[in-house]
Design an enzyme around this catalytic site. Structure first.
Site, PDB file in Angstrom:
ATOM      1  N   THR A  48     -56.208  21.967  32.042  1.00 44.60           N
ATOM      2  CA  THR A  48     -56.404  20.787  32.270  1.00 44.60           C
ATOM      3  C   THR A  48     -55.499  20.046  32.635  1.00 44.60           C
ATOM      4  O   THR A  48     -54.376  20.110  32.302  1.00 44.60           O
ATOM      5  CB  THR A  48     -57.468  20.376  31.189  1.00 44.60           C
ATOM      6  OG1 THR A  48     -57.978  19.232  32.109  1.00 44.60           O
ATOM      7  CG2 THR A  48     -56.312  19.487  30.486  1.00 44.60           C
ATOM      8  N   ASN A  85     -55.425  16.779  32.595  1.00 49.20           N
ATOM      9  CA  ASN A  85     -56.441  15.604  32.098  1.00 49.20           C
ATOM     10  C   ASN A  85     -55.067  15.255  30.871  1.00 49.20           C
ATOM     11  O   ASN A  85     -55.696  15.867  30.189  1.00 49.20           O
ATOM     12  CB  ASN A  85     -57.474  15.724  32.078  1.00 49.20           C
ATOM     13  CG  ASN A  85     -58.896  14.147  32.451  1.00 49.20           C
ATOM     14  OD1 ASN A  85     -58.032  13.363  30.448  1.00 49.20           O
ATOM     15  ND2 ASN A  85     -59.319  14.174  32.376  1.00 49.20           N
ATOM     16  N   LYS A 140     -57.340  14.534  27.809  1.00 52.31           N
ATOM     17  CA  LYS A 140     -57.836  15.444  27.537  1.00 52.31           C
ATOM     18  C   LYS A 140     -57.071  15.451  26.300  1.00 52.31           C
ATOM     19  O   LYS A 140     -57.874  16.486  25.140  1.00 52.31           O
ATOM     20  CB  LYS A 140     -58.813  16.687  28.320  1.00 52.31           C
ATOM     21  CG  LYS A 140     -60.075  15.796  28.684  1.00 52.31           C
ATOM     22  CD  LYS A 140     -61.061  17.307  30.072  1.00 52.31           C
ATOM     23  CE  LYS A 140     -61.926  17.334  30.446  1.00 52.31           C
ATOM     24  NZ  LYS A 140     -62.271  18.163  30.952  1.00 52.31           N
ATOM     25  N   ASP A 169     -65.584  21.917  30.131  1.00 53.47           N
ATOM     26  CA  ASP A 169     -66.361  21.119  31.540  1.00 53.47           C
ATOM     27  C   ASP A 169     -67.669  20.374  30.595  1.00 53.47           C
ATOM     28  O   ASP A 169     -68.437  21.215  29.733  1.00 53.47           O
ATOM     29  CB  ASP A 169     -66.877  22.749  32.289  1.00 53.47           C
ATOM     30  CG  ASP A 169     -66.863  21.639  33.861  1.00 53.47           C
ATOM     31  OD1 ASP A 169     -65.629  21.124  34.256  1.00 53.47           O
ATOM     32  OD2 ASP A 169     -68.306  21.584  34.434  1.00 53.47           O
ATOM     33  N   THR A 170     -67.463  19.992  30.562  1.00 53.11           N
ATOM     34  CA  THR A 170     -67.763  18.480  30.758  1.00 53.11           C
ATOM     35  C   THR A 170     -69.286  18.044  31.325  1.00 53.11           C
ATOM     36  O   THR A 170     -68.504  17.623  32.964  1.00 53.11           O
ATOM     37  CB  THR A 170     -67.609  17.119  29.748  1.00 53.11           C
ATOM     38  OG1 THR A 170     -66.632  18.375  28.462  1.00 53.11           O
ATOM     39  CG2 THR A 170     -68.137  16.439  29.457  1.00 53.11           C
ATOM     40  N   PHE A 176     -62.608   7.813  28.829  1.00 46.10           N
ATOM     41  CA  PHE A 176     -62.504   7.497  30.199  1.00 46.10           C
ATOM     42  C   PHE A 176     -63.646   7.688  30.898  1.00 46.10           C
ATOM     43  O   PHE A 176     -64.723   8.010  30.424  1.00 46.10           O
ATOM     44  CB  PHE A 176     -61.680   8.539  30.566  1.00 46.10           C
ATOM     45  CG  PHE A 176     -61.545   9.767  29.892  1.00 46.10           C
ATOM     46  CD1 PHE A 176     -62.687  11.202  30.213  1.00 46.10           C
ATOM     47  CD2 PHE A 176     -61.018  10.377  28.558  1.00 46.10           C
ATOM     48  CE1 PHE A 176     -62.583  12.280  30.162  1.00 46.10           C
ATOM     49  CE2 PHE A 176     -61.724  11.474  27.860  1.00 46.10           C
ATOM     50  CZ  PHE A 176     -62.273  12.540  28.833  1.00 46.10           C
ATOM     51  N   GLY A 177     -63.750   8.263  32.191  1.00 48.99           N
ATOM     52  CA  GLY A 177     -65.164   8.621  32.807  1.00 48.99           C
ATOM     53  C   GLY A 177     -66.610   7.742  32.609  1.00 48.99           C
ATOM     54  O   GLY A 177     -66.460   6.610  32.554  1.00 48.99           O
ATOM     55  N   TYR A 178     -68.123   8.467  31.791  1.00 46.33           N
ATOM     56  CA  TYR A 178     -68.801   7.311  31.970  1.00 46.33           C
ATOM     57  C   TYR A 178     -68.881   7.083  30.287  1.00 46.33           C
ATOM     58  O   TYR A 178     -69.463   5.848  30.168  1.00 46.33           O
ATOM     59  CB  TYR A 178     -69.895   8.009  31.983  1.00 46.33           C
ATOM     60  CG  TYR A 178     -70.051   8.386  32.848  1.00 46.33           C
ATOM     61  CD1 TYR A 178     -70.738   8.250  34.131  1.00 46.33           C
ATOM     62  CD2 TYR A 178     -69.733  10.236  33.395  1.00 46.33           C
ATOM     63  CE1 TYR A 178     -70.405   8.752  35.089  1.00 46.33           C
ATOM     64  CE2 TYR A 178     -69.517  10.430  34.636  1.00 46.33           C
ATOM     65  CZ  TYR A 178     -70.752   9.595  35.143  1.00 46.33           C
ATOM     66  OH  TYR A 178     -70.941  10.615  36.710  1.00 46.33           O
ATOM     67  N   HIS A 190     -69.067  14.788  21.984  1.00 50.47           N
ATOM     68  CA  HIS A 190     -70.050  16.806  22.047  1.00 50.47           C
ATOM     69  C   HIS A 190     -68.343  17.153  22.938  1.00 50.47           C
ATOM     70  O   HIS A 190     -68.253  18.820  21.955  1.00 50.47           O
ATOM     71  CB  HIS A 190     -70.389  16.173  23.561  1.00 50.47           C
ATOM     72  CG  HIS A 190     -69.625  15.472  24.925  1.00 50.47           C
ATOM     73  ND1 HIS A 190     -69.453  14.317  24.475  1.00 50.47           N
ATOM     74  CD2 HIS A 190     -68.932  15.450  25.857  1.00 50.47           C
ATOM     75  CE1 HIS A 190     -68.354  13.329  25.211  1.00 50.47           C
ATOM     76  NE2 HIS A 190     -68.147  14.385  26.145  1.00 50.47           N
TER      77      HIS A 190
END
Length: 197
Positions: A7, A9, A12, A68-69, A151-153, A179
């Site tokens: 990654t 990121n 992460k 992967d998410t 981050f993200g959603y 998750h």
């Protein structure tokens, strides 16, 4: 044990290093000399995860794992799923993605909160053998962003059984129930119980 985490990121990377503990040394893509974008062209989360791990093994010969998410919103037939990071376009902007998600939900006439789940699939490759681990977090999409962490959603995802979004939790709190945490717990348990030569 040294493993490359496939990654770029940094969020992460920090989360996962916390989860893995001191007995594992995570190498970055930069550490193994990988500066190109790793392909993510598969139609499912599991296949994307496998593709990334396979790329590292085949091009750099490094034992590695890739995750992967995807966010799956039930009212949208599990959109955005594998396209979560680029749901609103190739710019991969989290705010754009959230706005697009709200727009898509509005089009369906569904009211918020809307049931959803995060799914993470991790693929470990060790000397050419592949193993996969899954983590799922049920929850719902809410109508207003809350919190500034993550981050993200994360600002619009309310985990099932909790009163705060992922973005309202500290990294440590999220790391205990997310998750991604569930999938990585399975990976770490596997590595500890089945030592790889």
């Amino acid at each position: 044990m040294e493993l490359c985490f496939a990654t770029n990121n940094l969020h992460k990377l920090a989360e996962i290093q916390d989860l893995m503990g001191a007995e594992f040394r995570l190498l970055t893509l930069e550490d193994i000399g990988c500066f190109e974008d790793i392909p993510e062209t598969q139609p499912t989360i599991a296949a994307n995860s496998h593709q990334k791990a396979e790329y590292i093994w085949e091009h750099f010969g490094a034992n590695a794992f890739a995750d992967d998410t995807g966010l799956e919103v039930y009212a949208l037939d599990n959109e955005p799923g594998v396209y979560s990071a680029r749901y609103a376009g190739p710019q991969r902007d989290a705010n754009d993605n959230i706005e697009h998600l709200w727009h898509r939900l509005a089009e369906t006439g569904k009211t918020l909160p809307s049931p959803a789940r995060f799914v993470t699939i991790i693929t470990l490759v060790h000397r050419g053998k592949y193993y996969q681990f899954e983590g799922i977090m049920e929850g719902s999409i809410i109508a207003k962003k809350r919190g500034t962490n993550g981050f993200g959603y994360d600002p619009v995802f309310l985990p099932l059984g909790h009163s705060r979004t992922f973005a309202e939790m500290s990294r440590e709190e999220k790391g205990q129930l997310s998750h991604r945490a569930k999938a990585f717990e399975k990976l770490v348990e596997f590595l500890k119980q089945s030592p790889l030569e």
